[in-house]
Design an enzyme around this catalytic site. Structure first.
Site, PDB file in Angstrom:
ATOM      1  N   SER A   1       0.845  -1.190   0.000  1.00 19.66           N
ATOM      2  CA  SER A   1       0.000   0.000   0.000  1.00 19.66           C
ATOM      3  C   SER A   1       0.880   1.240   0.000  1.00 19.66           C
ATOM      4  O   SER A   1       2.104   1.146   0.100  1.00 19.66           O
ATOM      5  CB  SER A   1      -0.897   0.008   1.236  1.00 19.66           C
ATOM      6  OG  SER A   1      -0.125   0.380   2.365  1.00 19.66           O
ATOM      7  N   LYS A   2       0.216   2.389  -0.076  1.00 18.23           N
ATOM      8  CA  LYS A   2       0.950   3.657  -0.140  1.00 18.23           C
ATOM      9  C   LYS A   2       1.935   3.803   1.002  1.00 18.23           C
ATOM     10  O   LYS A   2       2.984   4.396   0.854  1.00 18.23           O
ATOM     11  CB  LYS A   2      -0.035   4.828  -0.098  1.00 18.23           C
ATOM     12  CG  LYS A   2      -0.456   5.249  -1.489  1.00 18.23           C
ATOM     13  CD  LYS A   2      -1.222   6.532  -1.449  1.00 18.23           C
ATOM     14  CE  LYS A   2      -1.699   6.843  -2.874  1.00 18.23           C
ATOM     15  NZ  LYS A   2      -2.711   7.841  -2.926  1.00 18.23           N
ATOM     16  N   ARG A   3       1.556   3.271   2.142  1.00 13.74           N
ATOM     17  CA  ARG A   3       2.398   3.423   3.318  1.00 13.74           C
ATOM     18  C   ARG A   3       3.763   2.729   3.153  1.00 13.74           C
ATOM     19  O   ARG A   3       4.724   3.075   3.809  1.00 13.74           O
ATOM     20  CB  ARG A   3       1.679   2.839   4.530  1.00 13.74           C
ATOM     21  CG  ARG A   3       1.535   3.853   5.640  1.00 13.74           C
ATOM     22  CD  ARG A   3       0.710   3.296   6.776  1.00 13.74           C
ATOM     23  NE  ARG A   3      -0.665   3.066   6.379  1.00 13.74           N
ATOM     24  CZ  ARG A   3      -1.447   2.149   6.950  1.00 13.74           C
ATOM     25  NH1 ARG A   3      -0.967   1.374   7.898  1.00 13.74           N
ATOM     26  NH2 ARG A   3      -2.700   2.014   6.562  1.00 13.74           N
TER      27      ARG A   3
END
Ligand code: GLU
Length: 467
Positions: free
Chosen positions: A239-241
């Protein structure tokens, strides 16, 4: 002829998972002398499709992937989808369903209560009566009942499902006439003559439905390759994280495109234990049969390692060009080669290299507090003053790192000093901190006159600071 395609939904940027899918599709097409097509799946998100296409093309251009021919936009193909839906209706392979939302909800509820899997019950499948008034129908396909659908996935091997377990008479056109996802994908892949579909295995459950559509329309069924996802280091979906998702973020962070492609190709594919691949080599060696069967984990360290490798390999011209993106123009700098070689020894990204270049080329605006405390004490000012005079009076040539090294040695000898007494003073005067590449290199890069100015500035600072 092998024809592959990349079919992103228009999110406004190309994410790295998408780039890996695109890369594999590209490599497979190029390896076979085939075609690599681009299709924007914008049936739902028309608004963004032009920007999305631009973003994808920009990212493709940056990494050096080229697609063949014009981009296909699904939003421009509604008439075509309509005509195929009509064909299926005419051939009695699809039908209008007048079930209302309330009826559907009720059916679902009772199925759930009976612990059955919710599915459409086929009540309009053979309906010949008068349609109820005021209901805009959807179009459903007559999916085969209790039929085994088998396909040989190029990565997963043979996949076999029973239609009763994985589908009902699913909707191919909504009540407003718009076609549904699995329908348009099947139509497009056929119309674009796609032979090999390489995509994420999150689409695996769509494939049997798409095969039903191929069969209903008498289309040839392409080969499928469902690639495992990219996971984060803790085994969850990326994910973006976990890092930048937008490919262009990697440019901003100072990655070279060849490092990113090399990273992505290895993230799920291997050729022996080779780690470094040029794009040309990837084309020669890539084969989807060597794609890993299990998911691969994103490894930021590996990407940095590859990036520093490619930074070291790059020509001076290339590095100069890349650094311009970070507002560093080395083209008219004397000794730029020394500077580049000195910095790329340790640099992991171009951004970091650009920052360090600025630190060397720009006079320090202030001096790092810790460095000042630690190194500019006792007789530091006196040493700096002596060195300044030594430089001002120096008659020999003072241009190369070696010439600076010899001069400094001579100075140290004459003044009974050791390198540790003076190195940090010089370093702080040039870059403002106690960290930099070799002092001989950076002295040569700034040059004698500028070095004199910077030492003067540091002496002034020490004067003011000591009062
Ligand atoms: N548009 C889909 C996606 O972005 C891909 C569809 C496909 O490759 O078949 O996930």
């Amino acid at each position: 002829m092998v024809i592959t395609r990349f079919a992103p939904s228009p999110t406004g940027y190309l994410h790295i998972g998408g780039l890996r899918t695109a890369l594999y599709s590209y490599l497979w097409a190029r390896k076979n002398g085939g075609k690599f097509l681009l299709r924007i799946e914008d049936t739902d998100l028309k608004r963004n499709s032009i920007e999305a296409a631009k973003a994808i093309e920009e990212a493709f251009e940056w990494v050096g992937l080229e697609h063949d021919g014009e981009i296909t936009y699904q939003s421009k193909r509604f008439d075509i989808y309509k005509s195929y839906i009509q064909k299926l209706l005419d051939e009695d392979k699809a039908y209008y369903c007048y079930m209302t939302k309330e009826e559907l909800d009720k059916l679902r509820e009772s199925q759930m209560k009976a612990k059955q899997r919710p599915r459409y019950d086929g009540r309009y499948r053979d309906f010949k009566g008068t349609p109820p008034e005021g209901v805009k129908p959807v179009v459903r396909i007559k999916a085969p009942t209790n039929e085994t659908i088998t396909f040989d996935d190029g990565i997963k091997g043979e996949i076999s499902v029973n239609t009763d377990d994985v589908m009902d008479d699913f909707i191919i056109a909504r009540s407003d006439g718009t076609p549904t996802y699995n329908f348009v994908v099947a139509i497009d892949d056929h119309d674009m003559s796609v032979t090999d579909i390489i995509r994420g295995d999150d689409h695996l459950s769509n494939t049997p439905k798409q095969i039903v559509i191929y069969k209903a329309l008498g289309f040839d069924i392409p080969r499928f390759y469902h690639i495992p996802m990219i996971l984060n280091p803790s085994g969850k979906k990326l994910s973006k994280r976990d890092g930048a998702m937008d490919v262009m973020e990697y440019k901003k962070e100072g990655y070279l495109p060849e490092a990113l492609l090399n990273f992505l190709v290895r993230l799920g594919w291997s050729h022996g234990d080779q780690e470094i691949f040029s794009l040309q080599e990837m084309i020669e060696l890539f084969d989807p049969k060597d794609i890993n069967k299990s998911a691969s984990a994103y490894n930021a360290e590996k990407l940095l390692w590859l990036n520093s490798y490619y930074i070291k390999e790059a020509s001076y011209e290339r590095v100069i060009k890349e650094l311009k993106y970070f507002d560093v123009d080395l083209s008219s700098i004397d000794k730029k080669e020394i500077l580049i070689d000195s910095l790329r020894e340790r640099a992991k990204t171009l951004k970091e290299m650009a920052q360090k270049t600025k630190n060397i080329l720009d006079r320090p605006k202030n001096y790092d507090e810790k460095a000042v405390k630690k190194f500019l004490k006792n007789d530091a000012k006196e040493i700096a003053e002596k060195f300044l005079i030594y430089l001002q009076e120096y008659k020999g040539k003072l241009r190369t790192p070696l010439e600076f090294e010899e001069a400094l040695k001579d100075f140290m000898e004459k003044n009974s000093l050791k390198l540790k007494n003076i190195a940090q003073i010089i370093r702080i005067s040039i870059v403002g901190t106690a960290v930099s590449p070799s002092i001989y290199d950076i002295m040569a890069v700034v040059g004698k006159d500028e070095l004199i100015t910077r030492i003067k500035n540091l002496i002034n600072f020490m004067e003011v600071n000591n009062e």
